[in-house]
Design a protein around this motif. Structure first.
Motif, PDB file in Angstrom:
ATOM      1  N   ILE A 281       0.857  -1.176   0.000  1.00 43.23           N
ATOM      2  CA  ILE A 281       0.000   0.000   0.000  1.00 43.23           C
ATOM      3  C   ILE A 281       0.898   1.232   0.000  1.00 43.23           C
ATOM      4  O   ILE A 281       1.848   1.325   0.774  1.00 43.23           O
ATOM      5  CB  ILE A 281      -0.970  -0.005   1.203  1.00 43.23           C
ATOM      6  CG1 ILE A 281      -2.000  -1.133   1.007  1.00 43.23           C
ATOM      7  CG2 ILE A 281      -1.672   1.333   1.359  1.00 43.23           C
ATOM      8  CD1 ILE A 281      -3.071  -1.229   2.060  1.00 43.23           C
ATOM      9  N   ARG A 282       0.617   2.155  -0.935  1.00 44.97           N
ATOM     10  CA  ARG A 282       1.382   3.393  -1.049  1.00 44.97           C
ATOM     11  C   ARG A 282       1.147   4.288   0.166  1.00 44.97           C
ATOM     12  O   ARG A 282       0.178   4.117   0.895  1.00 44.97           O
ATOM     13  CB  ARG A 282       0.948   4.178  -2.288  1.00 44.97           C
ATOM     14  CG  ARG A 282       1.395   3.582  -3.578  1.00 44.97           C
ATOM     15  CD  ARG A 282       0.704   4.104  -4.819  1.00 44.97           C
ATOM     16  NE  ARG A 282       0.369   5.514  -4.856  1.00 44.97           N
ATOM     17  CZ  ARG A 282       0.172   6.196  -5.985  1.00 44.97           C
ATOM     18  NH1 ARG A 282       0.300   5.581  -7.155  1.00 44.97           N
ATOM     19  NH2 ARG A 282      -0.150   7.467  -5.962  1.00 44.97           N
ATOM     20  N   TYR A 283       2.018   5.287   0.331  1.00 45.48           N
ATOM     21  CA  TYR A 283       1.857   6.224   1.452  1.00 45.48           C
ATOM     22  C   TYR A 283       0.539   6.986   1.371  1.00 45.48           C
ATOM     23  O   TYR A 283       0.017   7.456   2.387  1.00 45.48           O
ATOM     24  CB  TYR A 283       3.039   7.205   1.494  1.00 45.48           C
ATOM     25  CG  TYR A 283       2.977   8.311   0.456  1.00 45.48           C
ATOM     26  CD1 TYR A 283       2.519   9.570   0.802  1.00 45.48           C
ATOM     27  CD2 TYR A 283       3.366   8.084  -0.864  1.00 45.48           C
ATOM     28  CE1 TYR A 283       2.450  10.588  -0.153  1.00 45.48           C
ATOM     29  CE2 TYR A 283       3.301   9.084  -1.810  1.00 45.48           C
ATOM     30  CZ  TYR A 283       2.842  10.330  -1.446  1.00 45.48           C
ATOM     31  OH  TYR A 283       2.764  11.328  -2.393  1.00 45.48           O
ATOM     32  N   ASP A 284      -0.052   7.082   0.151  1.00 43.36           N
ATOM     33  CA  ASP A 284      -1.332   7.782   0.007  1.00 43.36           C
ATOM     34  C   ASP A 284      -2.518   6.804   0.013  1.00 43.36           C
ATOM     35  O   ASP A 284      -3.638   7.174  -0.324  1.00 43.36           O
ATOM     36  CB  ASP A 284      -1.348   8.637  -1.263  1.00 43.36           C
ATOM     37  CG  ASP A 284      -0.989   7.839  -2.517  1.00 43.36           C
ATOM     38  OD1 ASP A 284      -0.840   6.602  -2.413  1.00 43.36           O
ATOM     39  OD2 ASP A 284      -0.849   8.447  -3.595  1.00 43.36           O
ATOM     40  N   GLY A 285      -2.254   5.536   0.386  1.00 42.43           N
ATOM     41  CA  GLY A 285      -3.340   4.582   0.593  1.00 42.43           C
ATOM     42  C   GLY A 285      -3.704   3.728  -0.605  1.00 42.43           C
ATOM     43  O   GLY A 285      -4.509   2.798  -0.476  1.00 42.43           O
ATOM     44  N   LEU A 286      -3.154   4.006  -1.803  1.00 44.05           N
ATOM     45  CA  LEU A 286      -3.495   3.219  -2.995  1.00 44.05           C
ATOM     46  C   LEU A 286      -2.649   1.948  -3.051  1.00 44.05           C
ATOM     47  O   LEU A 286      -1.484   1.951  -2.643  1.00 44.05           O
ATOM     48  CB  LEU A 286      -3.264   4.052  -4.270  1.00 44.05           C
ATOM     49  CG  LEU A 286      -4.201   5.243  -4.468  1.00 44.05           C
ATOM     50  CD1 LEU A 286      -3.717   6.108  -5.619  1.00 44.05           C
ATOM     51  CD2 LEU A 286      -5.618   4.765  -4.725  1.00 44.05           C
ATOM     52  N   PRO A 287      -3.223   0.852  -3.595  1.00 48.61           N
ATOM     53  CA  PRO A 287      -2.444  -0.389  -3.682  1.00 48.61           C
ATOM     54  C   PRO A 287      -1.381  -0.313  -4.782  1.00 48.61           C
ATOM     55  O   PRO A 287      -1.562   0.373  -5.783  1.00 48.61           O
ATOM     56  CB  PRO A 287      -3.496  -1.452  -4.005  1.00 48.61           C
ATOM     57  CG  PRO A 287      -4.621  -0.708  -4.644  1.00 48.61           C
ATOM     58  CD  PRO A 287      -4.608   0.679  -4.081  1.00 48.61           C
ATOM     59  N   VAL A 288      -0.292  -1.032  -4.575  1.00 47.99           N
ATOM     60  CA  VAL A 288       0.801  -1.138  -5.551  1.00 47.99           C
ATOM     61  C   VAL A 288       1.002  -2.614  -5.850  1.00 47.99           C
ATOM     62  O   VAL A 288       1.436  -3.379  -4.989  1.00 47.99           O
ATOM     63  CB  VAL A 288       2.119  -0.557  -4.972  1.00 47.99           C
ATOM     64  CG1 VAL A 288       3.262  -0.731  -5.962  1.00 47.99           C
ATOM     65  CG2 VAL A 288       1.956   0.900  -4.592  1.00 47.99           C
ATOM     66  N   LYS A 289       0.649  -3.035  -7.071  1.00 52.32           N
ATOM     67  CA  LYS A 289       0.829  -4.449  -7.411  1.00 52.32           C
ATOM     68  C   LYS A 289       2.322  -4.719  -7.606  1.00 52.32           C
ATOM     69  O   LYS A 289       3.013  -3.966  -8.298  1.00 52.32           O
ATOM     70  CB  LYS A 289       0.036  -4.822  -8.664  1.00 52.32           C
ATOM     71  CG  LYS A 289      -0.051  -6.332  -8.859  1.00 52.32           C
ATOM     72  CD  LYS A 289      -0.956  -6.743 -10.005  1.00 52.32           C
ATOM     73  CE  LYS A 289      -2.413  -6.736  -9.609  1.00 52.32           C
ATOM     74  NZ  LYS A 289      -3.255  -7.401 -10.639  1.00 52.32           N
ATOM     75  N   SER A 290       2.798  -5.792  -6.988  1.00 52.12           N
ATOM     76  CA  SER A 290       4.235  -6.060  -6.950  1.00 52.12           C
ATOM     77  C   SER A 290       4.519  -7.541  -7.163  1.00 52.12           C
ATOM     78  O   SER A 290       3.672  -8.385  -6.897  1.00 52.12           O
ATOM     79  CB  SER A 290       4.809  -5.642  -5.582  1.00 52.12           C
ATOM     80  OG  SER A 290       4.479  -4.304  -5.287  1.00 52.12           O
ATOM     81  N   SER A 291       5.731  -7.824  -7.646  1.00 47.03           N
ATOM     82  CA  SER A 291       6.197  -9.210  -7.728  1.00 47.03           C
ATOM     83  C   SER A 291       7.597  -9.274  -7.138  1.00 47.03           C
ATOM     84  O   SER A 291       8.330  -8.288  -7.149  1.00 47.03           O
ATOM     85  CB  SER A 291       6.203  -9.705  -9.179  1.00 47.03           C
ATOM     86  OG  SER A 291       7.165  -8.995  -9.941  1.00 47.03           O
ATOM     87  N   ARG A 292       7.951 -10.462  -6.632  1.00 45.32           N
ATOM     88  CA  ARG A 292       9.249 -10.625  -5.967  1.00 45.32           C
ATOM     89  C   ARG A 292      10.061 -11.713  -6.650  1.00 45.32           C
ATOM     90  O   ARG A 292       9.514 -12.710  -7.114  1.00 45.32           O
ATOM     91  CB  ARG A 292       9.083 -11.028  -4.495  1.00 45.32           C
ATOM     92  CG  ARG A 292       8.172 -10.133  -3.688  1.00 45.32           C
ATOM     93  CD  ARG A 292       8.160 -10.549  -2.218  1.00 45.32           C
ATOM     94  NE  ARG A 292       8.033 -11.999  -2.070  1.00 45.32           N
ATOM     95  CZ  ARG A 292       8.472 -12.670  -0.999  1.00 45.32           C
ATOM     96  NH1 ARG A 292       9.059 -12.033  -0.018  1.00 45.32           N
ATOM     97  NH2 ARG A 292       8.315 -13.981  -0.915  1.00 45.32           N
ATOM     98  N   LEU A 293      11.379 -11.513  -6.681  1.00 45.57           N
ATOM     99  CA  LEU A 293      12.303 -12.529  -7.197  1.00 45.57           C
ATOM    100  C   LEU A 293      13.540 -12.492  -6.307  1.00 45.57           C
ATOM    101  O   LEU A 293      14.068 -11.417  -6.020  1.00 45.57           O
ATOM    102  CB  LEU A 293      12.672 -12.208  -8.653  1.00 45.57           C
ATOM    103  CG  LEU A 293      13.491 -13.237  -9.417  1.00 45.57           C
ATOM    104  CD1 LEU A 293      12.710 -14.521  -9.646  1.00 45.57           C
ATOM    105  CD2 LEU A 293      13.950 -12.664 -10.765  1.00 45.57           C
TER     106      LEU A 293
END
Length: 440
Positions: A281-293
């Motif tokens: 979740i961004r500092y302004d509350g919006l979601p951030v879709k992410s992937s990890r490797l």
């Protein structure tokens, strides 16, 4: 005249830093500490919380006495998936458990039996099933295996908020910490998941305040605005969000390489979750879709093997130039293998092949989170941004995008300072926080 500054504690798993940033966001003082871990009651390694508290309090006392600087505010950027239980006196009630601590399988099964199968629960909470890395499951373990700690706990704070509380005396929760694969937040209902209340934790989680929140308090006769703290991965994204308004993806490289798309607000699919995608979740509350490797770790292990086999210094690979002829030769080769080092004529060929394999995996992981967004720019920061072979191959892997190596000095610390800019800084936010180098 003393220089007005903000003090930011940037608390990583390995390195703990205190930085002073001036109103132009230049670092004017930096102190780094490496601390030995201790163990919890089961003998598993964990952060030495009492030593960390002592060091931070000592460091802030020292910078407040420096005549060259006027400290106006303090904020904290710290790693996530870590919780501190505090008792009625405001002191830690137990250890700071390590997010790599093994999780009892029978307890995991009991949890998912009670609160929905893994796929459904992961979907609701935007959290792949990761055991102790789902911080909420650490609370479930305390509730069922450590009842005395549960009963001693007055409040539970995420690590960034606990470290902020050391100076503000105020207990808060904050969304970048709640929203980083904790299993606590129901992304569909936009509230704590129902299990949190059923297990008796809801009353022990403090009020949620915005990431921009500050508390004005007196510390050693100095009036300071104390920020509420921020999760370090979310903090590193802040300079980019403030400087660039066209859609972009940030690939933050280190031990983990995390691709973050702040412009993809589509719900996570089951397939994405199974492939280690998640939402921050961004500092302004919006979601951030992410992937990890786990690419940084894979790179480090393989480089040790290549260097040992060919008798090279590991530092040699940092300066190795990209050779398109080697890349063309290797394009048809089977996957890189540590077990078959003898098939390479020299270490440069072996290293090119290693990086080609990592870039191929990264291309797949990053494409997972592009979605239907009109992203045209890919920013890479961290260790791989300084690796010429990696950057050239990544630019080839994304021919439809502009690929840039990005440089932000201490991005997490800068992000923590930026989110409370209005509380301490009299100047506008600079337009050149991030430096870019284009790779065609």
């Amino acid at each position: 005249m003393p220089v007005p500054v903000i003090a930011v504690f940037d608390i990583g798993k390995t390195n703990k830093k205190l930085l002073l940033l001036n109103e132009q966001y230049h670092i004017v003082f930096e102190q780094q500490t490496c601390m030995q871990e201790t163990t919890d009651e089961a003998g598993d390694p964990c952060e030495d919380l009492h030593l960390l508290i002592h060091n931070m309090q000592q460091q802030l006392t020292a910078v407040l006495t420096m005549e060259a600087f006027e400290v106006k505010a303090v904020n904290v950027s710290a790693y996530g998936a870590s919780l501190v239980c505090i008792n009625e006196n405001g002191a830690p009630a137990g250890p700071l458990y390590n997010y790599l601590k093994p999780y009892p399988e029978e307890l995991l099964n009991r949890f998912y039996t009670a609160y929905g199968d893994r796929a459904h629960f992961s979907h609701q909470t935007a959290s792949p099933a990761l055991g102790s890395l789902n911080a909420g499951l650490q609370l479930y373990r305390i509730r069922h295996h450590q009842l005395s700690l549960f009963s001693r706990t007055c409040y539970t704070l995420h690590l960034p908020q606990f470290l902020s509380y050391l100076f503000s005396g105020q207990t808060f929760s904050e969304m970048t910490s709640i929203g980083c694969h904790t299993g606590l937040w129901d992304f569909i209902q936009q509230q704590y998941h129902s299990w949190v209340d059923k297990e008796g934790w809801l009353d022990k989680l403090p009020l949620i305040v915005p990431t921009t929140w500050t508390t004005l308090t007196q510390v050693q006769q100095h009036a300071l605005h104390i920020g509420v703290g921020i999760h370090d991965s979310s903090a590193a994204l802040v300079p980019y969000l403030l400087q660039f308004h066209e859609p972009f993806v940030l690939l933050s490289t280190g031990t983990w390489c995390i691709s973050m798309n702040p412009f993809n607000h589509e719900p996570l699919t089951t397939e994405e979750l199974q492939q280690d995608c998640l939402c921050y979740i961004r500092y302004d509350g919006l979601p951030v879709k992410s992937s990890r490797l786990f690419a940084g770790h894979m790179h480090e292990m393989a480089v040790q093997k290549i260097a040992a086999f060919f008798g090279d210094d590991q530092q040699h690979f940092k300066e190795l130039p990209y050779d398109p002829q080697i890349a063309a030769q290797l394009a048809q080769s089977p996957e890189f293998s540590i077990l078959e080092m003898s098939r390479y004529e020299n270490s440069a060929v072996a290293y090119h092949h290693l990086v080609m394999m990592l870039v191929k995996q990264q291309q797949y992981a990053t494409r997972l989170i592009l979605g239907r967004t009109a992203v045209k720019r890919l920013f890479i920061d961290g260790g791989f941004a300084r690796n010429n072979i990696y950057m050239q191959l990544l630019a080839k892997a994304f021919p439809e995008m502009e690929v840039y190596a990005a440089t932000v000095s201490q991005a997490s610390a800068m992000g923590a300072a930026l989110v409370i800019h209005d509380s301490w800084n009299t100047q506008p936010v600079p337009a050149n926080l991030v430096q870019l180098k284009h790779y065609a």
